[in-house]
Design a protein around this motif. Structure first.
Motif: not given
Length: 384
Positions: A89-92, A126-135
């Motif tokens: 999606k747009n956030n990853i 399943m879980t994952l860490y989601l920082p900002s798109l820039e990071k």
């Protein structure tokens, strides 16, 4: 985990669009046909045309995630029903998603005792860490650079193997056609013995440095010796010292699938306390002033000579092909002048020294890459 999300929250599963096609029904073409572990074929049509990540559903390397349980695809392709199709999606970022998933330990999400499966419902948890798109993009850039170094080192190692093959052909020619008219001898006249191995009931785990182990067939399947491929001998069984693997041994796989049988590996170095399995012969040369083990190794691993040996394999219907000692002894081997063999042996030994250095560097790069993955995806908190 700070900023933790589930896979279902950041991806759309396009599994409903995939379609399996049996090998006999596929029409050859230019589009990759993907399964659980990568490209299986090329077909004349496609189902997807996008930037995607494929995650194994069944048949994947679930017990050894380091071999990869996910991979990145781009553009037109066909996917069968053995891999989940993930559209981020747009956030990853798609590459960020790929790096997280490719070595993800999916074992807590696997179902099935015999046929192991990662079903869609569990995959979405399943879980994952989601920082900002820039990071995410910064992390991907660092990982791309580190992975590029790893791939270059692996390419260099492959080049060394190809280099030895080319030197062999330049010095001796094709050992099957033997156009240079070297003297020919049967293998039985060149060997003092063919040692058989042992088939004890071993423990599942790999033997520690202090424990005795028995080689698995995979220790020589790719025609290079890998001491890590072994199983531990139980303390209740006494080791057989006569079949302990030593540096300088020439090992031959007598039984396997037709495509993999007759693999031969030379043991340049090995840890102690490892024994031959019953699927592996040890070939002992009779006189090193007539034939050198390194030369014999490369003769037996030549593709044409290996196919010639594979045709000797027998076995009952439904069982794995097997090559007997008697049939193996009938193979003919060109025997060039010993001074030429010695020159080749020196080149092989020098190349092996360089290869060991490069393998150490490759191992260090792998460790550094894994460390970067840990820092990028598994820390409890990250500054933005």
């Amino acid at each position: 985990m700070t900023n933790a999300v589930t896979l279902g929250e950041v991806c759309e599963f396009l599994d409903y669009q995939r379609k399996p096609v049996t090998a006999k029904d596929r029409v050859s073409g230019k589009y990759p046909y993907y399964g659980a572990n990568g490209v299986q074929d090329y077909v004349d049509s496609y189902l997807f045309d996008d930037e995607l990540v494929l995650l194994a559903e069944d048949g994947g390397h679930f017990d050894d995630p380091s071999r990869g349980v996910a991979y990145r695809v781009s553009g037109k392709c066909w996917v069968n029903n053995h891999a989940h199709v993930l559209k981020p999606k747009n956030n990853i970022d798609v590459d960020y998603l790929y790096y997280i998933l490719r070595e993800y330990d999916v074992r807590p999400f696997i179902t099935g005792a015999i046929i192991k499966k990662l079903n869609q419902k569990d995959a979405k948890r399943m879980t994952l860490y989601l920082p900002s798109l820039e990071k995410q993009k910064r992390i991907v850039k660092v990982l791309d650079q580190a992975d590029s170094l790893r791939q270059k080192r692996k390419h260099s190692l492959k080049f060394l193997d190809e280099y030895i093959k080319s030197v062999f052909l330049e010095m001796f020619g094709d050992p099957v056609s033997n156009l240079r008219k070297w003297e020919v001898a049967k293998l039985e006249d060149l060997l003092s013995n063919i040692d058989s191995g042992w088939s004890p009931k071993c423990l599942e785990g790999k033997a520690s440095k202090e424990s005795w182990g028995v080689l698995k067939l995979s220790a020589i399947t790719n025609c290079n010796y890998n001491e890590e491929q072994n199983k531990e001998l139980p303390n209740s069984l006494h080791p057989k010292l006569s079949i302990e693997v030593k540096s300088g041994d020439l090992l031959f796989s007598r039984k396997n699938t037709y495509e993999l049988i007759a693999a031969t590996a030379f043991v340049f170095n090995t840890r102690p306390k490892l024994m031959l399995s019953d699927l592996i012969f040890r070939l002992k040369t009779k006189d090193t002033s007539v034939i050198r083990p390194q030369f014999l190794w490369k003769t037996l691993t030549h593709s044409g000579k290996r196919k010639e040996i594979q045709r000797l394999a027998g076995g009952a219907s439904g069982s794995m092909p097997n090559i007997s000692k008697a049939k193996l002894k009938t193979i003919t081997i060109p025997v060039p002048p010993i001074d030429l063999q010695l020159k080749f042996t020196q080149i092989v030994n020098d190349t092996e020294v360089l290869k060991r250095k490069m393998l150490k560097q490759a191992s260090d790069l792998d460790l550094q890459f894994q460390s970067l993955l840990q820092k990028a995806f598994k820390e409890e908190s990250h500054g933005e």
